[in-house]
Scaffold this active site. Structure first.
Site, PDB file in Angstrom:
ATOM      1  N   ARG A 165       0.812  -1.216   0.000  1.00 25.41           N
ATOM      2  CA  ARG A 165       0.000   0.000   0.000  1.00 25.41           C
ATOM      3  C   ARG A 165       0.842   1.261   0.000  1.00 25.41           C
ATOM      4  O   ARG A 165       0.318   2.358  -0.172  1.00 25.41           O
ATOM      5  CB  ARG A 165      -0.911   0.006   1.230  1.00 25.41           C
ATOM      6  CG  ARG A 165      -1.772  -1.229   1.394  1.00 25.41           C
ATOM      7  CD  ARG A 165      -2.937  -1.240   0.463  1.00 25.41           C
ATOM      8  NE  ARG A 165      -3.936  -0.266   0.844  1.00 25.41           N
ATOM      9  CZ  ARG A 165      -5.055  -0.008   0.143  1.00 25.41           C
ATOM     10  NH1 ARG A 165      -5.278  -0.669  -0.978  1.00 25.41           N
ATOM     11  NH2 ARG A 165      -5.925   0.882   0.549  1.00 25.41           N
TER      12      ARG A 165
ATOM     13  N   ASP B  11      -2.963  -5.640   9.213  1.00 22.68           N
ATOM     14  CA  ASP B  11      -4.344  -5.739   8.763  1.00 22.68           C
ATOM     15  C   ASP B  11      -5.266  -5.613   9.975  1.00 22.68           C
ATOM     16  O   ASP B  11      -5.311  -6.504  10.833  1.00 22.68           O
ATOM     17  CB  ASP B  11      -4.559  -7.083   8.066  1.00 22.68           C
ATOM     18  CG  ASP B  11      -5.937  -7.217   7.442  1.00 22.68           C
ATOM     19  OD1 ASP B  11      -6.810  -6.369   7.725  1.00 22.68           O
ATOM     20  OD2 ASP B  11      -6.135  -8.172   6.673  1.00 22.68           O
TER      21      ASP B  11
ATOM     22  N   ASN C 274      -8.565   6.511  11.626  1.00 20.33           N
ATOM     23  CA  ASN C 274      -9.184   6.795  10.334  1.00 20.33           C
ATOM     24  C   ASN C 274      -9.540   5.532   9.556  1.00 20.33           C
ATOM     25  O   ASN C 274     -10.477   5.544   8.754  1.00 20.33           O
ATOM     26  CB  ASN C 274      -8.218   7.649   9.503  1.00 20.33           C
ATOM     27  CG  ASN C 274      -8.626   7.752   8.064  1.00 20.33           C
ATOM     28  OD1 ASN C 274      -9.418   8.612   7.674  1.00 20.33           O
ATOM     29  ND2 ASN C 274      -8.083   6.883   7.221  1.00 20.33           N
TER      30      ASN C 274
ATOM     31  N   TYR D 120     -22.081  -1.382   8.367  1.00 25.23           N
ATOM     32  CA  TYR D 120     -21.258  -0.165   8.447  1.00 25.23           C
ATOM     33  C   TYR D 120     -21.887   0.829   9.409  1.00 25.23           C
ATOM     34  O   TYR D 120     -21.189   1.415  10.257  1.00 25.23           O
ATOM     35  CB  TYR D 120     -21.129   0.444   7.055  1.00 25.23           C
ATOM     36  CG  TYR D 120     -20.366   1.752   7.012  1.00 25.23           C
ATOM     37  CD1 TYR D 120     -18.974   1.764   7.053  1.00 25.23           C
ATOM     38  CD2 TYR D 120     -21.035   2.966   6.910  1.00 25.23           C
ATOM     39  CE1 TYR D 120     -18.270   2.955   6.996  1.00 25.23           C
ATOM     40  CE2 TYR D 120     -20.337   4.167   6.858  1.00 25.23           C
ATOM     41  CZ  TYR D 120     -18.955   4.150   6.900  1.00 25.23           C
ATOM     42  OH  TYR D 120     -18.263   5.342   6.849  1.00 25.23           O
TER      43      TYR D 120
ATOM     44  N   LYS E  73     -20.280   2.356  12.966  1.00 24.51           N
ATOM     45  CA  LYS E  73     -20.036   3.777  13.168  1.00 24.51           C
ATOM     46  C   LYS E  73     -20.793   4.319  14.383  1.00 24.51           C
ATOM     47  O   LYS E  73     -20.315   5.238  15.062  1.00 24.51           O
ATOM     48  CB  LYS E  73     -20.376   4.558  11.904  1.00 24.51           C
ATOM     49  CG  LYS E  73     -19.398   4.324  10.765  1.00 24.51           C
ATOM     50  CD  LYS E  73     -17.977   4.685  11.161  1.00 24.51           C
ATOM     51  CE  LYS E  73     -16.975   4.508  10.031  1.00 24.51           C
ATOM     52  NZ  LYS E  73     -15.603   4.876  10.422  1.00 24.51           N
TER      53      LYS E  73
ATOM     54  N   VAL F  19     -17.643  11.947   1.157  1.00 24.36           N
ATOM     55  CA  VAL F  19     -16.694  12.569   0.237  1.00 24.36           C
ATOM     56  C   VAL F  19     -16.249  11.578  -0.836  1.00 24.36           C
ATOM     57  O   VAL F  19     -16.281  10.358  -0.624  1.00 24.36           O
ATOM     58  CB  VAL F  19     -15.471  13.118   1.003  1.00 24.36           C
ATOM     59  CG1 VAL F  19     -15.900  14.262   1.911  1.00 24.36           C
ATOM     60  CG2 VAL F  19     -14.786  12.033   1.819  1.00 24.36           C
TER      61      VAL F  19
ATOM     62  N   THR G  23     -13.978   9.668  -2.051  1.00 27.37           N
ATOM     63  CA  THR G  23     -12.808   8.801  -1.953  1.00 27.37           C
ATOM     64  C   THR G  23     -13.145   7.465  -2.610  1.00 27.37           C
ATOM     65  O   THR G  23     -14.268   7.265  -3.096  1.00 27.37           O
ATOM     66  CB  THR G  23     -12.439   8.566  -0.482  1.00 27.37           C
ATOM     67  OG1 THR G  23     -13.551   7.938   0.178  1.00 27.37           O
ATOM     68  CG2 THR G  23     -12.103   9.881   0.208  1.00 27.37           C
TER      69      THR G  23
END
Length: 237
Positions: free
Chosen positions: A37, A54, A80, A135, A139, A166, A168
């Site tokens: 990465r 990971d 993040n 998800y 969150k 956004v 991404t």
């Protein structure tokens, strides 16, 4: 100059956050899932160092914490790293931030990436153990974690941030919010000491908002912490 760790910093908001902090003269340690990465012309030259692992694997979360502890106490840690995929969402988005929080030295500031989608998350914590968390669930839980830590750890500021939807790789090219604004609140919280409230804020574009009521409920905070302790074997002290 601050020493700051940013998880999930290979691309997207994490990379933008790390770049902005490095451009501001701070010592930035980035986390990436694997060495492949680490792409781009700048390589690792601009970072103080890189930790690799990971965050969907409990053993590797322990190893990331071990690597990070080599640097001592961070001024700020920005959680993040995230994924929208199930069944990894519960682990990457909630369990990993929890474990890193507990296993590393207490920093000056903790920042956890939330989402407006947390408002449709479930308080059914059985989904954590069964690997069926969505998800939105993850969150809601990480937002609750941020506020729970804020009330438990004197001397450490803890905040949750909604960066917006956004464009991404995870958000998709059609996402309507401002990409440039997506990392600015995290950078501001990590580097300023005059933030109000000083801890326990849920932020969007440097403005405090009201999160899902469950995230502020002490009973649910306690249940979440107990569930995370049971799932990971790592107590919050």
């Amino acid at each position: 100059m601050a020493l700051i760790l940013v998880t999930g910093a290979s691309t997207g908001l994490g990379r933008d956050t790390a770049n902005a902090l490095a451009d501001g003269g701070h010592d930035v340690v980035i986390h990436v899932r694997n060495r492949a990465r680490l792409t781009g012309a700048d390589g690792t030259a601009r970072w103080k160092d890189v930790v690799i692992g990971d965050l969907a694997e409990l053993d590797e979360i322990h190893d990331v914490a071990r690597q990070a502890r080599r640097f001592g106490r961070f001024d700020a840690v920005i959680h993040n790293a995230g994924t929208m995929r199930s069944p990894e969402a519960g682990i990457v988005n909630t369990v990993a931030p929890y474990m890193l929080t507990v296993l590393m030295d207490k920093p000056g500031t903790l920042i956890y990436l939330s989402s407006a989608m947390h408002r449709s998350g479930s308080t059914d914590l059985r989904r954590l153990g069964t690997g069926t968390a969505s998800y939105s669930d993850s969150k809601l839980w990480v937002t609750t974690l941020a506020l729970a830590v804020a009330s438990r750890w004197e001397g450490t500021s803890s905040h949750a941030v909604d960066p917006g939807w956004v464009p991404t790789r995870m958000g998709g090219a059609g996402a309507p919010d401002d990409l440039a604004a997506g990392h600015q609140t995290q950078v501001w919280l990590a580097t300023h000491h005059d933030v109000r409230p000083g801890t326990g804020g849920y932020w969007h574009h440097r403005q405090v908002q009201t999160p899902h009521p469950a995230s502020q409920d002490e009973d649910f905070q306690d249940r979440l912490i107990r569930a995370l302790e049971s799932h990971t074997g790592v107590p919050l002290v």
